[in-house]
Scaffold this motif. Sequence first.
Motif, PDB file in Angstrom:
ATOM      1  N   ASP A 201       0.755  -1.177   0.168  1.00 42.61           N
ATOM      2  CA  ASP A 201      -0.132  -0.063   0.193  1.00 42.61           C
ATOM      3  C   ASP A 201       0.793   1.290  -0.075  1.00 42.61           C
ATOM      4  N   LYS A 202       2.109   1.188   0.650  1.00 44.72           N
ATOM      5  CA  LYS A 202       3.032   2.209   0.624  1.00 44.72           C
ATOM      6  C   LYS A 202       3.368   2.501  -0.685  1.00 44.72           C
ATOM      7  N   ASN A 203       3.648   1.354  -1.453  1.00 49.97           N
ATOM      8  CA  ASN A 203       4.280   1.547  -2.920  1.00 49.97           C
ATOM      9  C   ASN A 203       3.017   2.233  -3.661  1.00 49.97           C
ATOM     10  N   ALA A 204       1.561   2.030  -3.367  1.00 47.56           N
ATOM     11  CA  ALA A 204       0.399   2.540  -4.147  1.00 47.56           C
ATOM     12  C   ALA A 204       0.400   4.022  -3.941  1.00 47.56           C
ATOM     13  N   LEU A 205       0.612   4.486  -2.420  1.00 47.78           N
ATOM     14  CA  LEU A 205       0.638   5.773  -2.016  1.00 47.78           C
ATOM     15  C   LEU A 205       1.813   6.408  -2.703  1.00 47.78           C
ATOM     16  N   GLU A 206       3.080   6.109  -2.829  1.00 48.94           N
ATOM     17  CA  GLU A 206       3.933   6.620  -3.352  1.00 48.94           C
ATOM     18  C   GLU A 206       3.878   6.880  -4.771  1.00 48.94           C
ATOM     19  N   GLU A 207       3.199   5.873  -5.572  1.00 46.07           N
ATOM     20  CA  GLU A 207       2.912   6.229  -6.991  1.00 46.07           C
ATOM     21  C   GLU A 207       2.017   7.229  -6.929  1.00 46.07           C
ATOM     22  N   ALA A 208       0.774   7.399  -6.335  1.00 41.43           N
ATOM     23  CA  ALA A 208       0.074   8.373  -6.338  1.00 41.43           C
ATOM     24  C   ALA A 208       0.469   9.745  -5.932  1.00 41.43           C
ATOM     25  N   LEU A 209       1.551   9.793  -4.959  1.00 44.13           N
ATOM     26  CA  LEU A 209       2.137  11.037  -4.863  1.00 44.13           C
ATOM     27  C   LEU A 209       3.151  11.534  -5.940  1.00 44.13           C
ATOM     28  N   LYS A 210       3.599  10.309  -6.496  1.00 49.13           N
ATOM     29  CA  LYS A 210       4.412  10.884  -7.615  1.00 49.13           C
ATOM     30  C   LYS A 210       3.379  11.699  -8.860  1.00 49.13           C
ATOM     31  N   ILE A 211       2.374  10.888  -8.968  1.00 48.70           N
ATOM     32  CA  ILE A 211       1.482  11.533  -9.862  1.00 48.70           C
ATOM     33  C   ILE A 211       1.029  12.901  -9.648  1.00 48.70           C
ATOM     34  N   LYS A 212       0.723  13.060  -8.409  1.00 49.92           N
ATOM     35  CA  LYS A 212       0.432  14.326  -7.890  1.00 49.92           C
ATOM     36  C   LYS A 212       1.291  15.319  -8.145  1.00 49.92           C
ATOM     37  N   ASP A 213       2.719  14.902  -7.658  1.00 48.40           N
ATOM     38  CA  ASP A 213       3.977  15.795  -8.160  1.00 48.40           C
ATOM     39  C   ASP A 213       3.938  16.307  -9.417  1.00 48.40           C
ATOM     40  N   GLU A 214       3.851  15.302 -10.371  1.00 46.21           N
ATOM     41  CA  GLU A 214       4.032  15.668 -11.658  1.00 46.21           C
ATOM     42  C   GLU A 214       2.598  16.289 -12.367  1.00 46.21           C
TER      43      GLU A 214
END
Length: 265
Positions: A38-51
């Motif tokens: 789930d932490k990997n899912a969250l990180e990917e969502a954060l990356k999409i948010k950042d970019e």
Amino acid sequence: MRIIVCLKQVPDTNEVRINQETGTLIRDGVPSIMNPDDKNALEEALKIKDEHGAELIVISMGPPQAKDVLKEALAMGADEGILISDRAFGGSDTWATATIIAAAIEKIGSYDIVFCGRQAIDGDTAQVGPEIAEFLNIPQVTYVKEVKVKDNKLVVTRFTEYGEYVFEVAAPVLLTAIKELNTPRYPSIKGIFKAYGDKGEEKIKIFSFNDLVVDPTQIGLKGSPTNVYKSFVPVKDKHSEIIEGQNSKEKADTLVRKLSELNLI
Ligand SMILES: Cc1cc2nc3c(=O)[nH]c(=O)nc-3n(C[C@H](O)[C@H](O)[C@H](O)COP(=O)(O)OP(=O)(O)OC[C@H]3O[C@@H](n4cnc5c(N)ncnc54)[C@H](O)[C@@H]3O)c2cc1C
């Protein structure tokens, strides 16, 4: 874009022991963590948010202490947390859990991506993500190791033991993350102050039974079609044998015969 990430609070498996008499997990005193996938899912969502810019909502179903994983996610950069918690939800199996989480997502309203981990390290079924997608009637891609946002679509790589598949999918879609997807970030000091202060508390809503449109016969212990019959740690039984013989060929022949007798080849 709006992204919803499902986070499960799980016992740290390095610390879990089984009560030999009852066969149940000893949870007392065991630290809880955010489920690793789930932490990997969250990180990917954060990356999409950042970019690309996105609103990021994290949700967790569990007892009040599951708020801890929501706060951790806020500290990492999520915008809002929702704790789905009610005694009526206790004892839910994967069907009932997914029913409740899907109802919570429906209440949130519109969304582009629902992110889950592939699997929780305690329940280990990998069923909840796909079940949520089915209940929401949206497409899903599981075992995701790469996500690229391209125009209004997502290009998603699915990784299995048989090879990699690349899909182009339109929102709304549910994705389940595996550890190969990324390396999760640490919360920033600023994020920690925000998440663990009064403002962090304000960013977490509670959804209880009365907030959701959910059939009471489909949730909790009574609404769960599966029952845990028994939990146990498998006994590891190791044998070793030295194969004797005059030469390598004779030893190899003996080995092949023995494996064949055991139906292993
Ligand atoms: C009869 C029965 C009774 C049970 N009673 C209880 C009980 O009383 N208490 C209890 O804690 N467990 C109970 N369980 C276990 C419970 O069913 C599972 O913990 C839950 O359904 C999730 O399944 P899983 O762990 O296999 O998740 P997986 O399907 O492996 O999880 C995949 C992904 O789904 C998401 N996800 C899963 N669960 C949650 C969640 N709760 N919140 C947010 N996201 C989530 C995460 O992104 C996760 O990575 C019971 C199970 C059964 C069969």
